[in-house]
Design a protein around this motif. Structure first.
Motif, PDB file in Angstrom:
ATOM      1  N   VAL A   1      -4.110  -7.323 -66.303  1.00 56.47           N
ATOM      2  CA  VAL A   1      -2.941  -7.588 -65.468  1.00 56.47           C
ATOM      3  C   VAL A   1      -3.282  -8.766 -64.571  1.00 56.47           C
ATOM      4  O   VAL A   1      -4.384  -8.820 -63.997  1.00 56.47           O
ATOM      5  CB  VAL A   1      -2.566  -6.357 -64.614  1.00 56.47           C
ATOM      6  CG1 VAL A   1      -1.459  -6.713 -63.615  1.00 56.47           C
ATOM      7  CG2 VAL A   1      -2.125  -5.202 -65.493  1.00 56.47           C
ATOM      8  N   LEU A   2      -2.343  -9.696 -64.452  1.00 61.41           N
ATOM      9  CA  LEU A   2      -2.516 -10.825 -63.545  1.00 61.41           C
ATOM     10  C   LEU A   2      -1.655 -10.595 -62.315  1.00 61.41           C
ATOM     11  O   LEU A   2      -0.519 -10.114 -62.417  1.00 61.41           O
ATOM     12  CB  LEU A   2      -2.089 -12.138 -64.210  1.00 61.41           C
ATOM     13  CG  LEU A   2      -2.833 -12.560 -65.477  1.00 61.41           C
ATOM     14  CD1 LEU A   2      -2.294 -13.903 -65.962  1.00 61.41           C
ATOM     15  CD2 LEU A   2      -4.329 -12.656 -65.220  1.00 61.41           C
ATOM     16  N   ALA A   3      -2.212 -10.924 -61.171  1.00 61.64           N
ATOM     17  CA  ALA A   3      -1.465 -10.859 -59.908  1.00 61.64           C
ATOM     18  C   ALA A   3      -1.599 -12.210 -59.227  1.00 61.64           C
ATOM     19  O   ALA A   3      -2.707 -12.764 -59.154  1.00 61.64           O
ATOM     20  CB  ALA A   3      -2.013  -9.756 -59.012  1.00 61.64           C
ATOM     21  N   SER A   4      -0.488 -12.766 -58.768  1.00 65.63           N
ATOM     22  CA  SER A   4      -0.568 -14.064 -58.082  1.00 65.63           C
ATOM     23  C   SER A   4       0.486 -14.137 -56.994  1.00 65.63           C
ATOM     24  O   SER A   4       1.511 -13.439 -57.045  1.00 65.63           O
ATOM     25  CB  SER A   4      -0.377 -15.221 -59.071  1.00 65.63           C
ATOM     26  OG  SER A   4       0.875 -15.141 -59.722  1.00 65.63           O
ATOM     27  N   THR A   5       0.231 -14.982 -56.008  1.00 63.53           N
ATOM     28  CA  THR A   5       1.161 -15.198 -54.908  1.00 63.53           C
ATOM     29  C   THR A   5       1.126 -16.658 -54.509  1.00 63.53           C
ATOM     30  O   THR A   5       0.106 -17.344 -54.700  1.00 63.53           O
ATOM     31  CB  THR A   5       0.816 -14.299 -53.703  1.00 63.53           C
ATOM     32  OG1 THR A   5       1.852 -14.397 -52.719  1.00 63.53           O
ATOM     33  CG2 THR A   5      -0.502 -14.718 -53.058  1.00 63.53           C
ATOM     34  N   ALA A   6       2.256 -17.161 -54.001  1.00 56.55           N
ATOM     35  CA  ALA A   6       2.359 -18.561 -53.612  1.00 56.55           C
ATOM     36  C   ALA A   6       1.990 -18.741 -52.146  1.00 56.55           C
ATOM     37  O   ALA A   6       2.195 -17.848 -51.325  1.00 56.55           O
ATOM     38  CB  ALA A   6       3.776 -19.073 -53.864  1.00 56.55           C
ATOM     39  N   ILE A   7       1.443 -19.897 -51.821  1.00 56.89           N
ATOM     40  CA  ILE A   7       1.077 -20.247 -50.447  1.00 56.89           C
ATOM     41  C   ILE A   7       2.014 -21.346 -49.974  1.00 56.89           C
ATOM     42  O   ILE A   7       2.065 -22.433 -50.555  1.00 56.89           O
ATOM     43  CB  ILE A   7      -0.391 -20.735 -50.369  1.00 56.89           C
ATOM     44  CG1 ILE A   7      -1.344 -19.718 -51.006  1.00 56.89           C
ATOM     45  CG2 ILE A   7      -0.762 -21.040 -48.925  1.00 56.89           C
ATOM     46  CD1 ILE A   7      -1.378 -18.370 -50.328  1.00 56.89           C
ATOM     47  N   GLN A   8       2.784 -21.062 -48.910  1.00 57.86           N
ATOM     48  CA  GLN A   8       3.703 -22.044 -48.348  1.00 57.86           C
ATOM     49  C   GLN A   8       3.068 -22.738 -47.165  1.00 57.86           C
ATOM     50  O   GLN A   8       2.291 -22.142 -46.417  1.00 57.86           O
ATOM     51  CB  GLN A   8       4.997 -21.369 -47.892  1.00 57.86           C
ATOM     52  CG  GLN A   8       6.025 -21.174 -48.990  1.00 57.86           C
ATOM     53  CD  GLN A   8       7.361 -20.727 -48.436  1.00 57.86           C
ATOM     54  OE1 GLN A   8       7.419 -19.793 -47.642  1.00 57.86           O
ATOM     55  NE2 GLN A   8       8.435 -21.394 -48.832  1.00 57.86           N
ATOM     56  N   LEU A   9       3.429 -24.008 -46.979  1.00 54.73           N
ATOM     57  CA  LEU A   9       2.907 -24.748 -45.841  1.00 54.73           C
ATOM     58  C   LEU A   9       3.659 -24.394 -44.561  1.00 54.73           C
ATOM     59  O   LEU A   9       3.068 -24.170 -43.511  1.00 54.73           O
ATOM     60  CB  LEU A   9       3.012 -26.252 -46.118  1.00 54.73           C
ATOM     61  CG  LEU A   9       2.441 -27.173 -45.041  1.00 54.73           C
ATOM     62  CD1 LEU A   9       0.933 -26.997 -44.946  1.00 54.73           C
ATOM     63  CD2 LEU A   9       2.788 -28.622 -45.328  1.00 54.73           C
ATOM     64  N   LEU A  10       4.991 -24.331 -44.666  1.00 55.30           N
ATOM     65  CA  LEU A  10       5.831 -24.047 -43.510  1.00 55.30           C
ATOM     66  C   LEU A  10       6.623 -22.767 -43.765  1.00 55.30           C
ATOM     67  O   LEU A  10       6.620 -22.231 -44.869  1.00 55.30           O
ATOM     68  CB  LEU A  10       6.801 -25.213 -43.249  1.00 55.30           C
ATOM     69  CG  LEU A  10       6.153 -26.612 -43.163  1.00 55.30           C
ATOM     70  CD1 LEU A  10       7.233 -27.676 -43.083  1.00 55.30           C
ATOM     71  CD2 LEU A  10       5.230 -26.698 -41.954  1.00 55.30           C
TER      72      LEU A  10
ATOM     73  N   GLN B   1      -4.736 -14.412 -47.850  1.00 53.12           N
ATOM     74  CA  GLN B   1      -4.498 -14.537 -46.406  1.00 53.12           C
ATOM     75  C   GLN B   1      -5.402 -15.605 -45.791  1.00 53.12           C
ATOM     76  O   GLN B   1      -4.983 -16.354 -44.914  1.00 53.12           O
ATOM     77  CB  GLN B   1      -4.719 -13.187 -45.729  1.00 53.12           C
ATOM     78  CG  GLN B   1      -3.655 -12.162 -46.129  1.00 53.12           C
ATOM     79  CD  GLN B   1      -3.962 -10.763 -45.616  1.00 53.12           C
ATOM     80  OE1 GLN B   1      -5.121 -10.429 -45.374  1.00 53.12           O
ATOM     81  NE2 GLN B   1      -2.927  -9.939 -45.466  1.00 53.12           N
ATOM     82  N   LEU B   2      -6.635 -15.687 -46.297  1.00 57.82           N
ATOM     83  CA  LEU B   2      -7.548 -16.725 -45.809  1.00 57.82           C
ATOM     84  C   LEU B   2      -7.022 -18.105 -46.172  1.00 57.82           C
ATOM     85  O   LEU B   2      -7.024 -19.030 -45.348  1.00 57.82           O
ATOM     86  CB  LEU B   2      -8.942 -16.513 -46.412  1.00 57.82           C
ATOM     87  CG  LEU B   2      -9.970 -17.617 -46.114  1.00 57.82           C
ATOM     88  CD1 LEU B   2     -10.212 -17.751 -44.614  1.00 57.82           C
ATOM     89  CD2 LEU B   2     -11.291 -17.334 -46.844  1.00 57.82           C
ATOM     90  N   LEU B   3      -6.531 -18.261 -47.416  1.00 58.77           N
ATOM     91  CA  LEU B   3      -6.032 -19.560 -47.854  1.00 58.77           C
ATOM     92  C   LEU B   3      -4.785 -19.953 -47.065  1.00 58.77           C
ATOM     93  O   LEU B   3      -4.638 -21.111 -46.661  1.00 58.77           O
ATOM     94  CB  LEU B   3      -5.724 -19.528 -49.354  1.00 58.77           C
ATOM     95  CG  LEU B   3      -5.360 -20.882 -49.988  1.00 58.77           C
ATOM     96  CD1 LEU B   3      -6.481 -21.890 -49.798  1.00 58.77           C
ATOM     97  CD2 LEU B   3      -5.033 -20.713 -51.468  1.00 58.77           C
TER      98      LEU B   3
END
Length: 1083
Positions: A792-801, A59-61
């Protein structure tokens, strides 16, 4: 009870009226309360997302990138511009290597021109095998001497000498043969050019000169090591780069005599001769083999009357058929020659062959006449087809007839008496075929397909832990320029230099291709030079090459293009675009991503190669540009938690020797501060790296705060936080000491799919990009799934728009202990809505099984720990089948045209038993005498051991095959499903519920019924079996190819009288063996 019975009856009637799906829901609700499962899923989903978001800092990123939303510029990527710029870069790189090779040609021809051969010349040179060797007294051995060697990381960390080259002489040749000594002497002049080339272009690796006499001069100097049998099976003259440079493309018909006189060792020598001829044919050549006695027998009957390309698959196919030849009857050579001429003429008329040189190779033990009537009808006066007779055996009665055939048809006659003679005699035809090119003085530049020279790797004792590396070679022929030998067309040899394909990949602007985009290149024959889906190696105690790794066609990886539109356009060197839906596998082929790709392609000038780029639609077509000050960017780039993609090129630190020691970050700093302005750097990429460094910098402090807070993560369940950006920048933070990590390979070079590579983004990044924004994707890395210490790996993508045109700017995630993750799941599954706290259902109960699976059907949590990481269908086949029927999961059929299948090599047809004991004695004596007369020790132990091992009886070997296999993907629109399974009259219910904000599903199955008889649903590949008719069609079918532009079939000034002579027997060996023969017979 009555009310309950009435409800059940009502539901039964409803099932009859509406159908199966309704009874599925009602039955499931009776046994497994859907509301409870929803509660569990919601509780676990909320808990695990909270942990993932908190420790990853997602959320910070996202907030930090949002702060720059107004100041950045989003651009659509221009695919045509991208591929054309890439082609120009590749052209420039290839041109520099070709120029280095041309300088070697000029130096070699000048040195030979100035040299006068001296048969008595004595010259000490550095023999690659003997350098630094000492005798029993500690003195340097002859042709050895002290040779300074120092480790060099540019040459695979081998110890090399950058000032001198070494000379390798094949094991079966004499080190001090006058021809070799003279050639080594004049070629010493190449040392200076080798060194000069390397100083001009420090990206060069091996440079070499392969002599027509058989020796091989290699720079830099390096020690060679024989194999365990004391042999070095390397002869430069049968390497692809040598053969391609020495000759023009050719159509060849091989005629092999199988009349009764060819029995025994003669047929063995004939087989080996044909096999050696096959080995000299390359991808631009076409061939067929005809065996003849009183009849014509095509070795492969399916290919009657045609020729096939000499690719690895076809040659291997014919190699196998050679073992089936047996001798009987009489030999009618005239009919065989007629058939060969007709094939060559007809095939040439179609334009499908080489449309260049033509030859007939005749392998026989004699010819009773000259067959001038056949030659007059089919080959004179043009003599477009050369004849190369190989007389098998010691008899010379028919040598004159065969030699006349060669001389009358611009060929060459050779006599082969022993197996040891085969290689040297077969190679002679190449020098005859090269004469027109030599007289024309055409230094054609040739480029090989991707390959690994295994003999060279073995001789250098390369560390193959990571597997051998692919390369292409640029080569040019070297001619004699002396006036007195001009019409003889003397080929001195071939010079070349290797180009690792890894160097080619460094030119690819990965940051402009998007997360799923890639670049690839192919040859004029459609074979892959580089492509992320090319898998040339397989694991078997160590990484090994697949048999047909160098001839994988583009259509075998871009297999959705059924009509070869993309392939054929690139083969024909067009510039254009193409689009199609594709299924790309990830995670070692276990998962699949469906997307729509746009392809852009063009040719690479000055080479036979074409290059293409693939961009995935959606976020893959967009790029954004941000801007920060250089000072701020460099400050944040130099933080200790920052790393850049090892295989991406931000600055080219290899073009100049003084830059080799620099890291990419050091080079960026020197370039951007103006202290090294002549460094070649990608300023555009660096500017975006600096932007990403600034935006992601706050996470370092955020993660540090979590690490220092003792109340957080007290059980050390979360081990690593990590992020990656679209520019190859990554940051990591350890919440536990390195030695306490459950998976220490993650984010290291050992974890190939988990890091930024030259041809792909990390797996956790790619999969997160295809998830709904704001959700996490969870998985168990397959490399650790069955180990005790799994994660276990957890990841999420960061969108610009907030729209579909928004680029994915970064991905962020965490690594947590599997045990920690599972504990959270079981805790959530103990919740219930009952006011008295007595739950109606519990995962602790033996009445139900609880599973947590991902969107591809792999198990993350189960009560049976041994099932962790397995595909759900292997454990619960009946339930998986039902989910597929109901549409909750989809089966996607995939194809692998680079597969290997196990093949049991049984006893050979040729291994027949002799039942009559007298026949055995007679046969043994006859064969022994022939063996002692016609064999020699070298031919006994200088065999291709790898081939021998592969053909051993009773051995299981891996052979190329095509396979079909499934992958499974959940249907996103279905959030929950209930169902019943009829197990032999017993109804078993289950519930599947999606975990919010994730790619996970909870599956709860009751244990009332025994459904073990239901077959499992597996992901095992199935070999695609082709019937004989289809096999034949596949052999005959020829895909489009672009013929080489250069062709030198014959020359008017050629001296056709240089056409061979019978070889002399090894008299010293025969004399040594005669007493042994006499003693054997007398007994």
């Amino acid at each position: 009870m009555l009310f309950s019975h009435m409800c059940s009856s009502s539901f039964l009637l409803l099932w009859i009226f509406v159908g199966l799906k309704v009874v599925d829901v009602s039955g499931s609700q009776q046994g497994i309360p859907l509301s409870v499962i929803k509660l569990w899923a919601s509780a676990f989903g909320g808990e695990i997302k909270s942990i993932s978001a908190k420790y990853s800092g997602s959320q910070l990123l996202q907030k930090k990138y949002k702060e720059f939303e107004k100041s950045v510029r989003v651009e659509e990527i221009d695919g045509f511009k991208l591929v054309k710029n890439l082609a120009v870069k590749m052209e420039e790189m290839f041109r520099k290597k070709a120029e280095a090779t041309r300088r070697l040609v000029e130096a070699a021809e000048e040195a030979h021109h100035q040299h006068e051969d001296n048969p008595d010349l004595q010259y000490e040179y550095f023999n690659a095998v003997l350098i630094n060797e000492v005798d029993e007294e500690g003195n340097n051995v002859e042709l050895g001497g002290q040779f300074i060697l120092e480790p060099n990381d540019h040459f695979n960390n081998l110890s090399v000498n950058l000032s001198l080259s070494v000379v390798q002489v094949p094991t079966n040749m004499y080190n001090k043969d006058p021809d070799i000594v003279n050639g080594v002497y004049w070629s010493e002049a190449l040392n200076k050019v080798f060194v000069d080339n390397f100083e001009r272009d420090p990206t060069l690796i091996w440079q070499y000169f392969g002599s027509a006499k058989g020796f091989f001069r290699q720079y830099p100097g390096v020690k060679w090591h024989p194999d365990e049998h004391g042999v070095i099976g390397f002869d430069c003259r049968n390497r692809k780069w040598y053969i391609q440079a020495a000759t023009s493309p050719k159509d060849v018909v091989i005629l092999v005599d199988v009349s009764g006189s060819m029995k025994g060792l003669r047929l063995t020598i004939a087989r080996q001769t044909v096999s050696s001829i096959l080995d000299t044919l390359g991808e631009d050549d076409f061939f067929n083999i005809i065996a003849y006695n009183q009849e014509i027998h095509y070795v492969e009957p399916c290919l009657n009357g045609t020729l096939v390309r000499a690719d690895r698959t076809n040659k291997d196919h014919f190699h196998e058929h050679l073992d089936k030849l047996f001798a009987k009857g009489i030999g009618l050579l005239g009919d065989a020659l007629t058939e060969a001429f007709i094939i060559l003429n007809d095939f040439n008329q179609t334009g499908r062959g080489s449309v260049c040189s033509q030859a007939i190779m005749l392998v026989t033990d004699g010819a009773t006449e000259m067959y001038d009537d056949v030659f007059e009808k089919y080959n004179w006066p043009e003599r477009k087809v050369r004849i190369f007779p190989y007389l098998i055996g010691r008899e010379s009665a028919f040598a004159d007839n065969l030699k006349w055939m060669a001389c009358a048809n611009k060929g060459y006659f050779s006599q082969i008496s022993t197996l040891a003679d085969v290689q040297e005699n077969v190679m002679r035809y190449l020098h005859v075929m090269s004469r027109p090119k030599v007289i024309d003085h055409e230094h054609d530049t040739v480029w090989t397909e991707a390959y690994v020279d295994s003999a060279l790797s073995q001789a250098h004792k390369l560390n193959e832990k990571a597997g051998p590396s692919l390369m292409t070679t640029v080569a040019m022929p070297v001619f004699s320029t002396k006036n007195e030998t001009k019409n003889q067309g003397i080929l001195l040899g071939v010079v070349g230099t290797d180009i690792p394909l890894q160097e080619l990949m460094k030119l690819i602007p990965k940051h402009m291709l998007g997360i799923h985009g890639y670049a690839f290149a192919i040859t004029n024959n459609g074979y892959i030079l580089t492509h992320p889906d090319l898998r040339p190696l397989y694991q078997d105690s160590k990484k090994r090459r697949k048999p047909n790794y160098s001839s994988v066609d583009l259509s075998e990886v871009e297999w959705e293009d059924k009509d070869d539109i993309l392939r054929n356009a690139m083969v024909n060197r067009r510039t254009g675009t193409f689009s199609m839906e594709v299924k790309k596998t990830v995670d070692r082929g276990r998962r699949v991503l469906k997307m729509h790709n746009d392809y852009y392609y063009t040719d690479i000038k000055g080479t036979p190669f074409s290059v293409g780029v693939a961009l995935s639609r959606g976020h893959g077509k967009y790029f954004f540009r941000g801007n920060v000050s250089v000072e701020t960017g460099l400050r944040d780039l130099e933080q200790p938690d920052v790393a850049l993609a090892d295989e991406w090129t931000y600055c080219n630190t290899e073009e100049q020797h003084e830059h080799r020691h620099l890291t990419q970050i050091q080079a960026i700093k020197l370039f951007m501060t103006g202290r090294r302005p002549h460094l070649k750097c990608d300023r555009e990429l660096i500017q975006e790296v600096l932007f990403d460094a600034v935006v992601t910098a706050p996470l370092e402090a955020y993660w540090t705060g979590l690490t220092l807070n003792k109340s957080e993560n007290s059980d050390k369940g979360v081990e690593i936080a990590f992020l990656g950006t679209r520019t190859g920048l990554s940051r990591t933070n350890l919440f536990v000491p390195v030695d306490q990590l459950s998976n220490q390979d993650f984010l290291t070079a050992e974890d190939k799919e988990g890091v930024f590579n030259a041809d792909h983004f990390p797996l956790w990044y790619k999969r997160a990009a295809e998830q709904v924004p704001g959700t996490f994707i969870y998985s168990i890395p397959f490399s650790t799934a069955l180990e005790n210490k799994s994660v276990v790996l957890a990841s999420t993508a960061i969108q610009l728009l907030d729209d579909r045109k928004s680029p994915i700017v970064a991905a962020v995630g965490i690594q947590m202990k599997l045990e920690f993750f599972q504990r959270k799941f079981w805790t959530a599954c103990r919740q219930c809505t009952a006011l008295d706290g007595k739950c109606s259902i519990s995962c602790d109960s033996e009445d139900i099984n609880c599973y947590l699976i991902d969107n591809n059907g792999f198990i993350l949590v189960t009560e049976e720990l041994s099932q962790t990481g397995l595909f759900f269908g292997e454990v619960e086949g009946a339930v998986m089948n039902k989910l597929l029927q109901m549409g909750s999961f989809k089966r996607i059929t995939l194809y692998d045209y680079q597969a290997l299948c196990k093949d049991y090599a049984g006893s050979s047809d040729s291994a027949r038993t002799l039942s009559d004991p007298f026949s055995v004695v007679k046969w043994l004596l006859t064969e022994l005498v022939i063996f002692l007369l016609e064999f020699n020790l070298y031919s006994w132990w200088n065999v291709d051991l790898s081939v021998k091992a592969q053909r051993s009886r009773g051995k299981t070997m891996m052979v190329p095959c095509d396979t079909e296999y499934p992958a499974f993907v959940s249907e996103r629109t279905i959030k929950e499903t209930t169902g019943n399974i009829d197990c032999g009259g017993c109804i078993r219910s289950f519930v599947i519920q999606q975990i919010p904000s994730s790619n996970l599903f909870m599956v709860v199955v009751d244990n009332k019924c025994d459904c073990s008889s239901a077959p499992p649903v597996t992901m095992d590949p199935i070999e695609i079996m082709y019937n004989e008719s289809l096999k034949c069609d596949r052999l005959k079918f020829q895909k489009d190819r672009k013929k080489p532009e250069s062709c030198h079939p014959f020359h008017a000034e050629e001296n056709a009288m240089e056409c061979g002579s019978a070889t002399q027997l090894s008299s010293h060996l025969t004399a040594a063996l005669l007493p042994l023969i006499a003693a054997t017979i007398s007994r």
